[in-house]
Design a protein around this motif. Structure first.
Motif, PDB file in Angstrom:
ATOM      1  N   ALA A  18       0.851  -1.413   0.018  1.00  0.00           N
ATOM      2  CA  ALA A  18       0.150  -0.068  -0.098  1.00  0.00           C
ATOM      3  C   ALA A  18       0.984   1.374   0.147  1.00  0.00           C
ATOM      4  O   ALA A  18       0.587   2.304  -0.836  1.00  0.00           O
ATOM      5  CB  ALA A  18      -0.952  -0.111   1.087  1.00  0.00           C
ATOM      6  N   LEU A  19       1.722   1.249   0.674  1.00  0.00           N
ATOM      7  CA  LEU A  19       2.616   2.416   0.690  1.00  0.00           C
ATOM      8  C   LEU A  19       3.340   2.569  -0.408  1.00  0.00           C
ATOM      9  O   LEU A  19       3.592   3.673  -0.995  1.00  0.00           O
ATOM     10  CB  LEU A  19       3.944   2.217   1.969  1.00  0.00           C
ATOM     11  N   TYR A  20       3.949   1.487  -0.939  1.00  0.00           N
ATOM     12  CA  TYR A  20       4.602   1.372  -2.427  1.00  0.00           C
ATOM     13  C   TYR A  20       3.654   2.196  -3.476  1.00  0.00           C
ATOM     14  O   TYR A  20       4.095   2.980  -4.047  1.00  0.00           O
ATOM     15  CB  TYR A  20       4.804   0.021  -2.873  1.00  0.00           C
ATOM     16  N   TYR A  21       2.536   1.574  -3.502  1.00  0.00           N
ATOM     17  CA  TYR A  21       1.339   2.153  -4.403  1.00  0.00           C
ATOM     18  C   TYR A  21       1.204   3.648  -4.314  1.00  0.00           C
ATOM     19  O   TYR A  21       0.738   4.420  -5.139  1.00  0.00           O
ATOM     20  CB  TYR A  21       0.357   1.394  -4.821  1.00  0.00           C
ATOM     21  N   LEU A  22       1.130   4.055  -3.129  1.00  0.00           N
ATOM     22  CA  LEU A  22       0.704   5.488  -2.581  1.00  0.00           C
ATOM     23  C   LEU A  22       1.872   6.476  -2.919  1.00  0.00           C
ATOM     24  O   LEU A  22       1.721   7.696  -3.530  1.00  0.00           O
ATOM     25  CB  LEU A  22       0.279   5.514  -1.155  1.00  0.00           C
ATOM     26  N   LEU A  23       3.033   6.106  -2.958  1.00  0.00           N
ATOM     27  CA  LEU A  23       4.037   7.040  -3.054  1.00  0.00           C
ATOM     28  C   LEU A  23       4.933   6.742  -4.263  1.00  0.00           C
ATOM     29  O   LEU A  23       5.465   7.789  -4.823  1.00  0.00           O
ATOM     30  CB  LEU A  23       5.023   6.886  -1.774  1.00  0.00           C
TER      31      LEU A  23
END
Length: 97
Positions: free
Chosen positions: A23-28
């Motif tokens: 989720a962090l990966y896709y958000l940032l």
């Protein structure tokens, strides 16, 4: 509503939560790539820098639990790695002198 990066990072560190990391990966990722391309000028190089940083974050998640602002931390890491890349590239293109 903006997702809470801190709570996602806490899940990554405390629970080894792969889904939270994704989720962090896709958000940032897109913002980090654009930021990195601004420095290095090449998408492929930017992707490699971002990937390296994110892999290191995952590998060091137990030690990095006290990151207060993950977004600032990552953008700073991207800037630093981009500048390091440019310095190395400049050194190689000038024949090492």
């Amino acid at each position: 509503m903006k997702p809470d990066l801190s709570s996602l990072w806490t899940k990554v560190c405390a629970e080894d939560d792969v889904k939270a990391f994704e989720a962090l990966y896709y958000l940032l990722f897109n913002r980090l790539i654009k930021f990195c391309i601004y420095y290095v000028g090449k998408k492929e190089v930017a992707e490699e820098i971002i990937s390296d940083i994110l892999v290191r974050c995952w590998e060091n998640r137990k030690a990095d639990t006290v990151i207060l602002n993950l977004e600032t931390y990552l953008f700073t890491a991207v800037r630093n790695q981009s500048l390091k890349y440019l310095k190395k590239k400049r050194k190689h293109s000038s024949g090492g002198n």
